[in-house]
Design a protein around this motif. Structure first.
Motif: not given
Lengths: 225, 224, 47
Positions: B46-47, B49-50, B53-54, B57, B113, B191-192, B195, B198
């Motif tokens: 999940v991390s 994937a986020s 996505f970031l 974007t 997904r 997640l943090t 990110l 990333t």
């Protein structure tokens, strides 16, 4: 009105070129026929299967013949920089885009009509012709989506040294919603499945509106030098 | 150089966060009752994937800014973030597959997904194929910006279409929804961390893109 | 614990992927920095 006038002029130019034997339409039709024959070998298309396979086969044929045709017409514009005379003419990039979308749409529709006829004959499936009125909204919206994205992307790829070969790689992933919608709605109608095709028609309509708006905004960046 | 300093700061931050994240994932988070330890892939998957996505974007926004401002720095940002996003999307697909095998007993499932990520992956591979084939620097930027925008706005449509498509076909058993509070906190930290990773990878690649640009310019200068 | 392999596999792949990416880019960065300083030195010699 002047805007639509230039778009129509481009459409007329493409029809004239086609009539004078630029051959993109005949190539598309030939590929459609060929693919239908290949599918006959690849899949078991007996009397009891053909109805459930029809939508899949047809949309694959539409997709690939469409790529071939749209790649060719924009290549023809790039050759000898024919499109530059349009860029420098008072016609705007937007009307050029709309004109090209219309001409691609026209050729795609002609190709699809012939493909449906070939299909009805080769697979002994006349039902598809008699059900055409119900299938029409899905077919038209899907084809419009193909044309909107295909026109934009076929101009993108002409600048690359890979040329038209690149088109399917860019085009296919983006039109996935259209292919999904086209196949599913046709399948639902042909086989009287539950769920209704309405939802798919909606998705395709949203896709078309979205891509029409975005392409209009972006097309100028592709043809300006 | 400001970028250099940010990269160093993020690097040291990650040096602390990454081991801590792994510690939390493997030691602190409770074992899921039904799925067992494999469920811990979830925190990574999940991390990633986020993060992807970031990054995409960022590609989208930079592409718009490039077409607007016509400054090649925005193209460097767009391509750098697209590359980071592509790396993460690849890892999402691999980790997803490694999760699906023990849980769903298949390597791949046509889950909406997963399908969305796969199609995105194709779109951004196309983005780099297009870039590879255009010699003119400005044209390359301009054309790939168009893909960066078109590809991104396709995400919700693909997501919606695949979801609807799946709802007709039989659904595979979904993972149970409820995460307990500890799991939630670990997920949040993970997640943090990713990110931050990333942003770090993006800046790293961005710096490289800028310096490549400078080299090309100097080369031209010396040739003249 | 029967599925341990998948868990370790997933984390290993992710870790290797990111590390390899960083390694390749760091190498490129270094090579370009060296070439840049070469060219700058050359330009200085020429005046």
């Amino acid at each position: 009105m002047k805007f639509m006038g230039s778009a129509i002029a481009i459409l007329r130019k493409d029809i004239l070129l086609e009539l004078r034997g630029k051959e993109s339409l005949s190539l598309m039709l030939f590929l459609s026929l060929l693919l239908l024959v290949i599918f006959n070998f690849a899949l078991d298309t007996g009397k009891e299967n053909v109805s459930s396979l029809a939508s899949g086969i047809l949309w694959v044929v539409f997709t690939f013949s469409g790529i071939l045709g749209m790649g060719r017409t924009s290549m023809a514009e790039r050759d000898e920089d024919a499109y530059l005379s349009i860029v420098f003419s008072p016609a705007s990039a937007e009307s050029f885009y709309i004109g090209k979308v219309l001409s691609n749409l026209l050729f795609l529709v002609i190709m699809e009509i012939f493909t449906l006829l070939f299909f009805a004959v080769l697979y002994d499936f006349e039902k598809i012709i008699s059900m055409l009125p119900q299938l029409l909204p899905g077919l038209l919206l899907g084809t419009l989506g193909f044309s909107l994205v295909g026109t934009l992307f076929s101009f993108l790829t002409t600048a690359s040294r890979y040329g038209e070969v690149l088109l399917p790689f860019l085009y296919l992933p983006v039109v996935v919603p259209i292919i999904l919608g086209g196949v599913s709605s046709m399948d639902i109608i042909l086989n009287a499945k539950a769920g209704g095709a309405g939802k798919w028609i909606q998705i395709m309509a949203v896709f078309d509106i979205l891509y029409f708006a975005v392409s209009l905004l972006l097309f100028r960046y592709i043809i300006e030098e | 150089m400001k970028t250099n300093r940010t990269i160093s700061i993020l690097f040291f931050l990650l040096l602390v966060m990454m081991p801590l994240d792994f510690y939390l994932i493997f030691k602190v988070a409770p074992t899921e009752r039904i799925m067992g330890d494999v469920q811990r892939i979830f925190y990574l998957h999940v991390s990633l994937a986020s993060g992807a996505f970031l990054a995409f974007t960022c590609t989208f926004v930079s592409s718009i800014l490039f077409l607007w401002k016509k400054n090649l720095i925005w193209d460097s940002a767009a391509s750098a973030s697209a590359e980071t996003g592509l790396l993460f999307a690849t890892l999402v697909l691999i980790t997803g597959s490694l999760w699906a095998r023990p849980i769903w007993n298949v390597w791949w499932t046509w889950d909406p997904r997963l399908l969305t990520v796969l199609i995105l992956w194709f779109i951004y591979v196309g983005y780099f194929l297009l870039r590879g084939g255009i010699a003119d620097r400005f044209k390359k930027a301009q054309y790939s910006a168009v893909i960066g925008i078109i590809g991104y706005i396709d995400i919700p449509v693909i997501r919606y279409a695949t979801k609807w498509w799946k709802s007709i076909h039989p659904l595979l058993t979904r993972e149970g929804g409820g995460l307990n509070p500890v799991m939630k906190n670990v997920m949040f930290f993970s997640l943090t961390t990713f990110l931050v990773l990333t942003v770090f990878l993006f800046l790293f690649r961005f710096r490289l893109a800028r310096i490549e640009e400078r080299l090309q310019k100097l080369k031209k200068l010396t040739e003249d | 614990m029967e599925n341990w392999g998948y868990l370790v596999g997933a984390y290993t792949v992710a870790w290797l992927g990111v590390s390899f990416y960083l390694y390749v880019n760091a190498k490129k960065q270094k090579a370009i920095e060296e070439r840049l300083s070469d060219i700058e030195a050359m330009l200085k010699d020429r005046g």
